[in-house]
Enzyme design. Structure first.
Site, PDB file in Angstrom:
ATOM      1  N   HIS A 123       0.825  -1.205   0.000  1.00  0.00           N
ATOM      2  CA  HIS A 123       0.000   0.000   0.000  1.00  0.00           C
ATOM      3  C   HIS A 123       0.862   1.259   0.000  1.00  0.00           C
ATOM      4  CE1 HIS A 123      -3.094   2.909   0.958  1.00  0.00           C
ATOM      5  NE2 HIS A 123      -2.468   3.242   2.076  1.00  0.00           N
ATOM      6  N   GLU A 189     -10.479   2.446   3.327  1.00  0.00           N
ATOM      7  CA  GLU A 189      -9.236   1.726   3.600  1.00  0.00           C
ATOM      8  C   GLU A 189      -9.607   0.471   4.380  1.00  0.00           C
ATOM      9  OE1 GLU A 189      -5.844   5.211   3.489  1.00  0.00           O
ATOM     10  OE2 GLU A 189      -6.307   4.285   5.416  1.00  0.00           O
ATOM     11  N   GLN A 230      -7.718  15.426   2.374  1.00  0.00           N
ATOM     12  CA  GLN A 230      -6.449  14.961   2.937  1.00  0.00           C
ATOM     13  C   GLN A 230      -5.253  15.538   2.193  1.00  0.00           C
ATOM     14  OE1 GLN A 230      -6.089  10.704   2.735  1.00  0.00           O
ATOM     15  NE2 GLN A 230      -4.083  10.644   3.712  1.00  0.00           N
ATOM     16  N   LYS A 243      -9.785  12.364   7.537  1.00  0.00           N
ATOM     17  CA  LYS A 243      -9.900  11.048   8.170  1.00  0.00           C
ATOM     18  C   LYS A 243     -10.865  11.039   9.364  1.00  0.00           C
ATOM     19  CE  LYS A 243      -6.435   8.658   6.104  1.00  0.00           C
ATOM     20  NZ  LYS A 243      -6.522   7.292   5.549  1.00  0.00           N
ATOM     21  N   THR A 247     -14.849   6.304  11.277  1.00  0.00           N
ATOM     22  CA  THR A 247     -14.138   5.033  11.148  1.00  0.00           C
ATOM     23  C   THR A 247     -15.110   3.945  11.574  1.00  0.00           C
ATOM     24  OG1 THR A 247     -12.024   6.080  11.730  1.00  0.00           O
ATOM     25  CG2 THR A 247     -12.154   3.676  11.895  1.00  0.00           C
ATOM     26  N   GLU A 356      -5.995   3.127  -4.815  1.00  0.00           N
ATOM     27  CA  GLU A 356      -5.088   2.205  -5.507  1.00  0.00           C
ATOM     28  C   GLU A 356      -5.799   1.454  -6.631  1.00  0.00           C
ATOM     29  OE1 GLU A 356      -2.450  -0.012  -2.481  1.00  0.00           O
ATOM     30  OE2 GLU A 356      -4.165   0.741  -1.359  1.00  0.00           O
TER      31      GLU A 356
END
Length: 409
Positions: A123, A189, A230, A243, A247, A356
């Site tokens: 990553h 993520e 970010q 962020k 979560t 990604e």
């Protein structure tokens, strides 16, 4: 074998026995353990069995149980296993079994502190190639220490909670000044979260060898990330509003005891070798005290499985992350949570973030309905699932971690 009607191949069989916090209609949240498609209400079962410690399971979080430490965690697992396998114990178990379909799951811990790491070499290398194509993918410090940042514990939510699209400052490349508005590059993520118990005193580091005394269990963790917010805010410091908005973690905490069979050696840390405080010791199972975990993930985007990240490829171990987190004398508190960072493997279909997978939006992902995605759109639902090998060829499920994106407010 259990006297319960639980299939031998159930991923929530006796080899698993995760803990969670649940409620039923009209009742208060309390601690239970899952076996098959049932939840055992632990407090009344333990009280009926004459256990003085039953009160820690009558709480709306696992924190009181976490505070009791490793000896109590191990004893509790042995007791739960015994009551579920001994027919003589049926009288204190059967009245307190509830179908999973009839319960509401809650956040399993009152999160004390939250830290997120960056432990996947694949990553970190992908992100480096995307944002620094003319430089080395990894920063000079990456293989010397587990990089991390302190997050916001108050916005950790349980699976099933809707995620409101965050707003903030972003600076598109075509603009000279920043603009304010909803994020347009909202990402996930796929991570593993570690639940910590057994508080420590200020100034007292925890070694790699002693880390298992504090690593209670694991949850699936989705570190939702607003990449445009970010990118603009994180220089010169670290992640902040990109962020901190949410979560998500799964509701069932799978104990580290249950994951003993999933321990594997790390991929290799020889060039450079870690500093002494990050080095593990040999163990009989060959995995060492700085062990990896053989956990396979599945990332589902609107019903399409788009990635299967393998946790066993992670460079830094949970024990090393915990040791580094405390080496400066920082305390551990009951209910601390730390994330592994995005789990990504060497192949394209093993990438644990949409940054990604779409290579920063340049390579759209095609879903089963024919639609294309680069980043998350309003109404999109992401489901994380994971499994690990258990004893005797069994499979352990870590459950699901689900979130749906709602429009900005």
């Amino acid at each position: 074998m259990t006297w319960l009607d639980v299939p031998a191949d159930s991923p929530f069989g006796l080899h698993n026995l995760p803990y969670g916090v649940f409620s039923t209609e009209g009742s208060a949240p309390r601690v239970g353990t899952r076996v098959g498609d049932l939840v055992l209400d632990l407090a009344p079962c333990a009280e009926q069995a004459g256990m003085e410690s039953y009160a820690v399971w009558a709480q709306p979080s696992l924190n009181a149980f976490l505070a009791q430490g490793r000896p109590a965690w191990t004893a509790a697992r042995e007791w739960v296993t015994e009551v579920l396998t001994n027919p003589a114990r049926r009288d204190c178990v059967e009245p307190h079994l509830v179908p999973v379909a009839d319960v509401t799951m809650h956040l399993p811990v009152e999160v004390a502190d939250y830290v997120d790491f960056y432990a996947s070499e694949h990553h970190a290398s992908n992100v480096g190639r995307i944002f620094r194509p003319d430089s080395e993918p990894l920063t000079p410090n990456w293989k010397h220490l587990p990089i991390g940042y302190h997050g916001r514990s108050g916005t950790v939510v349980v699976s099933g909670t809707d995620i409101v699209r965050p707003s903030g400052q972003r600076k598109p490349p075509t603009e000279e000044v920043p603009v304010f508005g909803p994020s347009v590059r909202l990402d996930i993520e796929a991570e593993l979260g570690f639940v910590v118990g057994g508080g420590t005193e200020l100034g007292s580091p925890v070694s790699v060898a002693d880390s298992d005394e504090h690593l209670f269990g694991v949850v699936l963790l989705n570190d939702w990330s607003a990449r445009d917010l970010q990118a603009w805010e994180y220089v010169p410091l670290g992640p902040f509003l990109g962020k901190s908005f949410a979560t998500t973690i799964s509701p069932w905490v799978v104990t580290t005891d249950a994951l003993r069979s999933a321990r594997v050696p790390l991929p290799g840390q020889t060039d450079p070798a870690p500093l002494p405080y990050l080095q593990g010791e040999a163990t009989e199972d060959g995995a060492g005290t700085a062990y990896g975990l053989d956990i396979t993930y599945e990332v589902e985007w609107n019903g399409t499985v788009v990635s299967r990240p393998p946790y066993r490829t992670m460079y830094w171990s949970p024990a090393q992350m915990l040791a580094h987190m405390t080496v400066n004398g920082a305390t551990l508190r009951d209910g601390d949570l730390f994330g592994s960072g995005t789990i990504s493997g060497p192949e394209r279909d093993q990438r644990g973030s949409f940054l990604e997978l779409s290579w920063s939006g340049q390579e759209p992902v095609t879903l089963d309905d024919g639609s294309e995605r680069t980043f998350l759109e309003d109404g999109d639902t992401v489901v994380l699932r994971a499994t690990a090998p258990g004893p005797g060829g069994s499979t352990i499920s870590l459950g699901e971690c689900v979130g749906t994106i709602r429009p900005a407010r």
